[in-house]
Write a protein that holds these residues in place. Structure first.
Motif, PDB file in Angstrom:
ATOM      1  N   MET A  54       0.756  -3.171  -1.143  1.00 23.45           N
ATOM      2  CA  MET A  54       0.265  -4.309  -0.501  1.00 23.45           C
ATOM      3  C   MET A  54       1.382  -4.982   0.411  1.00 23.45           C
ATOM      4  O   MET A  54       1.326  -4.786   1.666  1.00 23.45           O
ATOM      5  N   ARG A  55       2.326  -5.304  -0.275  1.00 24.22           N
ATOM      6  CA  ARG A  55       3.527  -5.947   0.401  1.00 24.22           C
ATOM      7  C   ARG A  55       4.131  -4.908   1.605  1.00 24.22           C
ATOM      8  O   ARG A  55       4.425  -5.141   2.578  1.00 24.22           O
ATOM      9  N   LYS A  56       4.241  -3.832   1.166  1.00 24.94           N
ATOM     10  CA  LYS A  56       4.790  -2.562   2.055  1.00 24.94           C
ATOM     11  C   LYS A  56       3.810  -2.721   3.164  1.00 24.94           C
ATOM     12  O   LYS A  56       4.495  -2.314   4.343  1.00 24.94           O
ATOM     13  N   SER A  57       2.605  -2.535   3.203  1.00 21.28           N
ATOM     14  CA  SER A  57       1.665  -2.579   4.168  1.00 21.28           C
ATOM     15  C   SER A  57       1.636  -3.785   5.144  1.00 21.28           C
ATOM     16  O   SER A  57       1.668  -3.566   6.278  1.00 21.28           O
ATOM     17  N   ILE A  58       1.780  -4.828   4.356  1.00 24.37           N
ATOM     18  CA  ILE A  58       2.135  -6.077   5.080  1.00 24.37           C
ATOM     19  C   ILE A  58       2.926  -6.156   6.170  1.00 24.37           C
ATOM     20  O   ILE A  58       2.961  -6.410   7.399  1.00 24.37           O
ATOM     21  N   ARG A  59       4.160  -5.687   5.560  1.00 26.10           N
ATOM     22  CA  ARG A  59       5.372  -5.619   6.406  1.00 26.10           C
ATOM     23  C   ARG A  59       5.323  -4.614   7.579  1.00 26.10           C
ATOM     24  O   ARG A  59       5.938  -4.874   8.580  1.00 26.10           O
ATOM     25  N   GLN A  60       4.823  -3.515   7.221  1.00 23.80           N
ATOM     26  CA  GLN A  60       4.637  -2.541   8.161  1.00 23.80           C
ATOM     27  C   GLN A  60       3.736  -3.329   9.288  1.00 23.80           C
ATOM     28  O   GLN A  60       4.041  -3.082  10.582  1.00 23.80           O
ATOM     29  N   ILE A  61       2.500  -3.892   8.995  1.00 23.29           N
ATOM     30  CA  ILE A  61       1.833  -4.484   9.951  1.00 23.29           C
ATOM     31  C   ILE A  61       2.652  -5.537  10.837  1.00 23.29           C
ATOM     32  O   ILE A  61       2.361  -5.407  12.069  1.00 23.29           O
TER      33      ILE A  61
END
Lengths: 357, 357
Positions: A54-61
Motif C-alpha cells: 500500500m505504501r509503495k503504491s501511494i508513493r508511486q502515485i
C-alpha cells in the motif's frame, strides 16, 4: 458552473467525479494519477493490500501527481467458518483447479487482526488526502485519527439507513451505491437483497435524510449519468466500471474486452468468487457455482479459496473462470485513457448545460 | 423550457409526464382526468377490464377532461397450466381463504380469446388518443389499426433489446422500465432477473439504441427524478407509485397508508400474487408463499386464483394479504391531489433550472 460545489471545493478537485477504489489490481498508480491529473479524484483500491504494498503504491502515485487522491480500505470481517465448510467449498472448486493445473487449495490463514489499523497508519503517515471505506462503519478511533490529520473520510451506503449510520459515525461524506453498481455490494446493515435499490431511487431518498454530501454510484458511465446524479441531489459521482476499461487500468485484458462487448442483461450478482455479493458478467464459474451460492464460506474465506483460480484463469486466458466485475452500463464503456474519459464527460455536461436546457 | 419537446408536442401535453396505466382499480376516471387536466397524460389501466367496463371508464374520463389521455392494455398470454398445478396452488392458498371466510377457490376459466381485439376495438371506437401496451409486442394488426386512426402507440421494455423490438414493430414510443419500478415487470423477452436493470443504466443505453422517444420509468417520484430522466435522454417519464397515493387514486386506503409509511428496503419482487414478477411491499402473503415461488401457476392463472383473497383482504382490512404494489421510492410518496403532485414537480424543475444549474 455545474462542477463547482462545496464537495469539489472541499476535496480540491475540478470535477465532482471520484474513481472508485476498486480492489484487485485495477487501480494502478498510473490510473489513480491520471484521474487526479485530469481534475477528478483518483483512488487506490487497497482493500486486500498489505501495508508495505500500500505504501509503495501511494508513493508511486505521489510521483505521478501532485493533485489530491484517495485510498479505499475494507472494514475487517472475521466470520466463523468451519473446516467442514472449507472442505465442502474446496470439493466444489476442485474441478476448476484441476483444469488450471493448480496443485493445492490455498491455505486459509487467520487474517492479520491488525491489518486495518496498519492500513490506517500508512494513510496517516503518507498524508493521503482522502480515505474511503467499504463494507461497514469504520471504528471511532480510525475516524478520529484520520480527521485529526484533516484526511477526508468517506463511507459507503446501499440504503438510507446505512447512509444515516455513516453520518452518525462522523464520516464526512457518503457514497450511495445503487443496485446498478459493478463489483461488491457495500451492504453492511441487513440482507443485500433488500438493499438492491436503484440509483434513481436511492440518491434522492438518501439526500433527504442526511446532511453530509451524498456521492452517487451505480450505472453512471458518461456525462448524462453525472449530470442526472447531480440533479438527483448528489454532490459528486463515483464511477468504477467506466475506468476498468481505461488504458491505465490494471484490469486483465480479457476483463476489459469482455466489458466492452457486453450488454446490460449479462451482469449478475454473485457470491461465488468471494463469499460476498458482487456484480459481474455471467460466466461458467458463476453458473457452475450458482447451486452452492447459499452454502459458500463467508467472505473473506471464499475469496481466499478462489484466489489462485482467478489469478491462474487470468494468466491462462480463461475469462470463463475470472471475476469480470461490471456494472449495468457496459454498452457505455469505452477504451480510452482516463484523462479522455473525464474530459469527454466534462465536455458532454458543458454541452448539455449550454444547449439542451 | 425543460418541458417543451417533440414528445410533449406530439401528445399535446404540457408536461412530459405520463401517469402509469396501473391495473386493478387504481386509475379511476377521476385520477386519469385530474392528471390530464393538470397538463400531464392520465392513463386508464385497462389490463384486466372487459370491453364494457373499459368503454364506461373511457366515457367517464371524457366527461371529466377534454385533454388527451391514454389506455393501457396487456398483451394476452395463454400459458398451459395443468389441473394438478392449480390444485397444488389452491392447497397453498387455502389457509388464506379460510382466514378470510372465502368458501371456494375461483374458477379458472379459459380466457376470452378475443378480449385483446375487443379492447383495441373500444379504443378505436372511442378515439382514445394514446394506447400503451405491457407484457409484449402487440400484434401487427392492432398496431396498424391504431396508427391508422392516429392513435399513438406506446410499448414497454425492460432491456435495450426489448426497446429495439418495440421500435422494429412500429411502436411510436417506448417506456424503459427500470428495476426500481413498482408493480409488474414488463419483461417479455427472456428471464426477468436478467432484465432488472436500474433506470440510471437502462435509460441512456436504450436512448442510444432506438430512434423512437424513450419514456423513463422506475423510481421517479419528484422533480429531481423527472429532470434527471430527461438529462439521461428520456423524452418523458412515466410515474406509477407517485400517483397511487394521490387523493383521486382508487387504491385501497391501507395500500396508500402502507406506501406512505414504508422505506425503500421494504419492497420486493414477487410472483406470489399473479404468477408474474411484480414489485410490492413485503408482507405476510409474500413471505408465506415465497417457498412456492417457482412452482406457482403462470400468469394469469395465479392472478385468478388469488383474486378473491386480494379483494377480501382489502375489504376486511388485512393489508398483510393484499398486493401492495410500490416502487423503490416510497419515502418520496405524498398524499396530495394528482394536480398538486404535477404542479409541485413542475415548480421543482422550474426552480432547479433557474437557480441550481
Amino acid at each position: 458552473m455545474w462542477h463547482e460545489n462545496e464537495l469539489a471545493e472541499y476535496l480540491d478537485i475540478r470535477y465532482p467525479i471520484i474513481q472508485a477504489g476498486m480492489a484487485g489490481g485495477v487501480t494502478t498508480a498510473e490510473l489513480v494519477a491520471a484521474v487526479s491529473n485530469a481534475g477528478a479524484l483518483g483512488c487506490l483500491g487497497a482493500g486486500y493490500m498489505n501495508p508495505e504494498d500500500m505504501r509503495k503504491s501511494i508513493r508511486q502515485i505521489k510521483q505521478l501527481t501532485e493533485r489530491p487522491f484517495g485510498v479505499n480500505v475494507f472494514i475487517p470481517e472475521v466470520p466463523k467458518v468451519s473446516e467442514e465448510e472449507i472442505n465442502k467449498a474446496n470439493d466444489w472448486l476442485r474441478p476448476f483447479r484441476e483444469e488450471l493445473n493448480i496443485s493445492e487449495p490455498p491455505e486459509v490463514k487467520q487474517p492479520d487482526a491488525h491489518l486495518f489499523e496498519k492500513q490506517i497508519e500508512v494513510i496517516v503517515e503518507e498524508q493521503v488526502p482522502v480515505c474511503s471505506f467499504t463494507f461497514g462503519i469504520p471504528p471511532k478511533k480510525a475516524v478520529q485519527q484520520l480527521k485529526k490529520e484533516k484526511i477526508t473520510v468517506i463511507g459507503t451506503a446501499t440504503t438510507v439507513r446505512e447512509a444515516i449510520m455513516n453520518e452518525e459515525n462522523g464520516l464526512d461524506m457518503v457514497v450511495a451505491q445503487g443496485s446498478e453498481a459493478g463489483g461488491h455490494r457495500g451492504t453492511f446493515n441487513g440482507g443485500f437483497e433488500e438493499a438492491m435499490i436503484g440509483t434513481m431511487a436511492l440518491v434522492p431518498q438518501a439526500v433527504d435524510h442526511v446532511n453530509i454530501p451524498v456521492i452517487a454510484a451505480g450505472g453512471i458511465m458518461d456525462g448524462r449519468g453525472v449530470l442526472a446524479a447531480l440533479i438527483l441531489g448528489a454532490k459528486a459521482v463515483q464511477m468504477g466500471t467506466a475506468f476498468v476499461t481505461s488504458v491505465e487500468s490494471g484490469a486483465n485484458v480479457r476483463h476489459k474486452e469482455t466489458i466492452l462487448k457486453s450488454i446490460e442483461e449479462q451482469t449478475v450478482v454473485t457470491s461465488a468468487f468471494s463469499g460476498k455479493p458482487a456484480r459481474g458478467i455471467r460466466n461458467a464459474f458463476i453458473e457452475t457455482m450458482a447451486e452452492h451460492e447459499k452454502e459458500l464460506p463467508e467472505y473473506p474465506v471464499q475469496n481466499t479459496l478462489t484466489k489462485t483460480i482467478r489469478s491462474e484463469a487470468a494468466k491462462q486466458n480463461r475469462p470463463e473462470w475470472m471475476s469480470l466485475w461490471c456494472g449495468q452500463g457496459p454498452r457505455l464503456s469505452k477504451q480510452r485513457s482516463a484523462g479522455e474519459i473525464i474530459s469527454d464527460i466534462a465536455a458532454q455536461v458543458d454541452d448539455m448545460m449550454t444547449f439542451k436546457l
